[in-house]
Design a protein around this motif. Structure first.
Motif, PDB file in Angstrom:
ATOM      1  N   UNK A 117       6.745   3.732   0.261  1.00 52.16           N
ATOM      2  CA  UNK A 117       6.744   5.019  -0.260  1.00 52.16           C
ATOM      3  C   UNK A 117       7.972   5.388  -1.143  1.00 52.16           C
ATOM      4  N   UNK A 118       7.854   6.319  -2.028  1.00 53.74           N
ATOM      5  CA  UNK A 118       8.973   6.510  -3.075  1.00 53.74           C
ATOM      6  C   UNK A 118       9.291   8.057  -3.370  1.00 53.74           C
ATOM      7  N   UNK A 119      10.595   8.163  -3.416  1.00 51.65           N
ATOM      8  CA  UNK A 119      10.799   9.606  -3.835  1.00 51.65           C
ATOM      9  C   UNK A 119      11.677   9.469  -4.994  1.00 51.65           C
ATOM     10  N   UNK A 120      11.761  10.389  -5.703  1.00 52.14           N
ATOM     11  CA  UNK A 120      12.578  10.885  -6.941  1.00 52.14           C
ATOM     12  C   UNK A 120      13.154  12.064  -7.292  1.00 52.14           C
ATOM     13  N   UNK A 121      14.350  12.501  -7.649  1.00 51.61           N
ATOM     14  CA  UNK A 121      14.796  13.685  -7.820  1.00 51.61           C
ATOM     15  C   UNK A 121      16.007  13.607  -8.608  1.00 51.61           C
ATOM     16  N   UNK A 152       0.873  -1.181  -0.006  1.00 49.79           N
ATOM     17  CA  UNK A 152      -0.039   0.002   0.038  1.00 49.79           C
ATOM     18  C   UNK A 152       0.941   1.224   0.112  1.00 49.79           C
ATOM     19  N   UNK A 153       0.684   2.057  -0.981  1.00 50.05           N
ATOM     20  CA  UNK A 153       1.499   3.337  -1.003  1.00 50.05           C
ATOM     21  C   UNK A 153       0.923   4.362   0.249  1.00 50.05           C
ATOM     22  N   UNK A 154       1.923   4.718   1.073  1.00 47.80           N
ATOM     23  CA  UNK A 154       1.519   5.399   2.005  1.00 47.80           C
ATOM     24  C   UNK A 154       2.423   7.043   1.931  1.00 47.80           C
ATOM     25  N   UNK A 155       1.451   8.027   2.423  1.00 48.74           N
ATOM     26  CA  UNK A 155       1.903   9.464   2.086  1.00 48.74           C
ATOM     27  C   UNK A 155       3.095   9.841   3.003  1.00 48.74           C
ATOM     28  N   UNK A 156       3.111   9.166   4.133  1.00 49.61           N
ATOM     29  CA  UNK A 156       4.349   9.514   4.932  1.00 49.61           C
ATOM     30  C   UNK A 156       5.685   9.012   4.587  1.00 49.61           C
ATOM     31  N   UNK A 157       5.615   7.846   4.403  1.00 51.36           N
ATOM     32  CA  UNK A 157       6.898   7.194   3.708  1.00 51.36           C
ATOM     33  C   UNK A 157       7.153   7.622   2.281  1.00 51.36           C
ATOM     34  N   UNK A 173      11.242   3.348   0.460  1.00 53.48           N
ATOM     35  CA  UNK A 173      11.149   3.108   1.943  1.00 53.48           C
ATOM     36  C   UNK A 173       9.942   2.203   2.149  1.00 53.48           C
ATOM     37  N   UNK A 174      10.337   1.151   3.031  1.00 50.65           N
ATOM     38  CA  UNK A 174       9.427  -0.112   3.255  1.00 50.65           C
ATOM     39  C   UNK A 174       9.062  -0.123   4.741  1.00 50.65           C
ATOM     40  N   UNK A 175       8.091  -0.508   5.061  1.00 53.35           N
ATOM     41  CA  UNK A 175       7.528  -0.535   6.544  1.00 53.35           C
ATOM     42  C   UNK A 175       6.312  -1.368   6.699  1.00 53.35           C
ATOM     43  N   UNK A 176       6.013  -1.780   7.932  1.00 54.28           N
ATOM     44  CA  UNK A 176       5.076  -2.631   8.463  1.00 54.28           C
ATOM     45  C   UNK A 176       3.907  -1.558   9.019  1.00 54.28           C
TER      46      UNK A 176
END
Length: 147
Positions: A128-132, A49-54, A144-147
């Motif tokens: 969650x993902x980031x790109x720059x 699940x995509x998470x906005x905080x991550x 970033x991966x989490x439970x």
């Protein structure tokens, strides 16, 4: 409290073609999320699940690496320091990549590395993902991966 609000405002929105969108709605982030779940589904694993905080944490680190050139997990306060900054209480794993010119190449690099592949295919629920892109044109990718 004020610092966290400023960080949230700075890193949760990205300018796309003159329009501001939430990081987790950015087309590149959405495509990274889709590629991540293609990898998982191909192994019979449930989708993340995509998470906005991550996404905010990942985007923060992608921005930092692109700005400074510091390509390492421990830079920018380290992963757990970023988790605290964004008030994420669960443990996390992080994948970073630089130089790959597209999403498929970034994921191919990660899937070719035992540790990075373990994060993508691991027992995590959220991602969650980031790109720059740096001023010199170097792309930076973060998951970033989490439970």
């Amino acid at each position: 409290m004020g610092f966290n609000l400023i960080k949230t405002l700075l890193f949760s929105w990205i300018l796309v073609c003159g329009t501001i969108v939430a990081a987790e709605e950015h087309p590149t982030i959405v495509k990274m999320f889709e590629e991540n779940n293609i990898q998982r589904l191909s192994k019979g694993l449930p989708a993340h699940q995509l998470n906005s905080t991550l996404c905010k944490m990942a985007q923060d680190h992608a921005n930092y690496m692109a700005r400074t050139g510091a390509f390492e997990h421990d830079a920018n306060g380290g992963l757990q320091g970023r988790a605290r900054r964004y008030e994420w209480k669960e443990g996390c794993s992080e994948n970073i990549a630089k130089g790959q010119r597209n999403i498929r190449s970034a994921f191919s690099s990660w899937m070719g590395s035992r540790g990075h592949r373990a994060a993508i295919l691991g027992n995590y629920k959220y991602v969650g993902f980031g790109y720059q892109i740096s001023k010199s044109g170097q792309p930076y990718w973060v998951g970033v991966y989490s439970r």
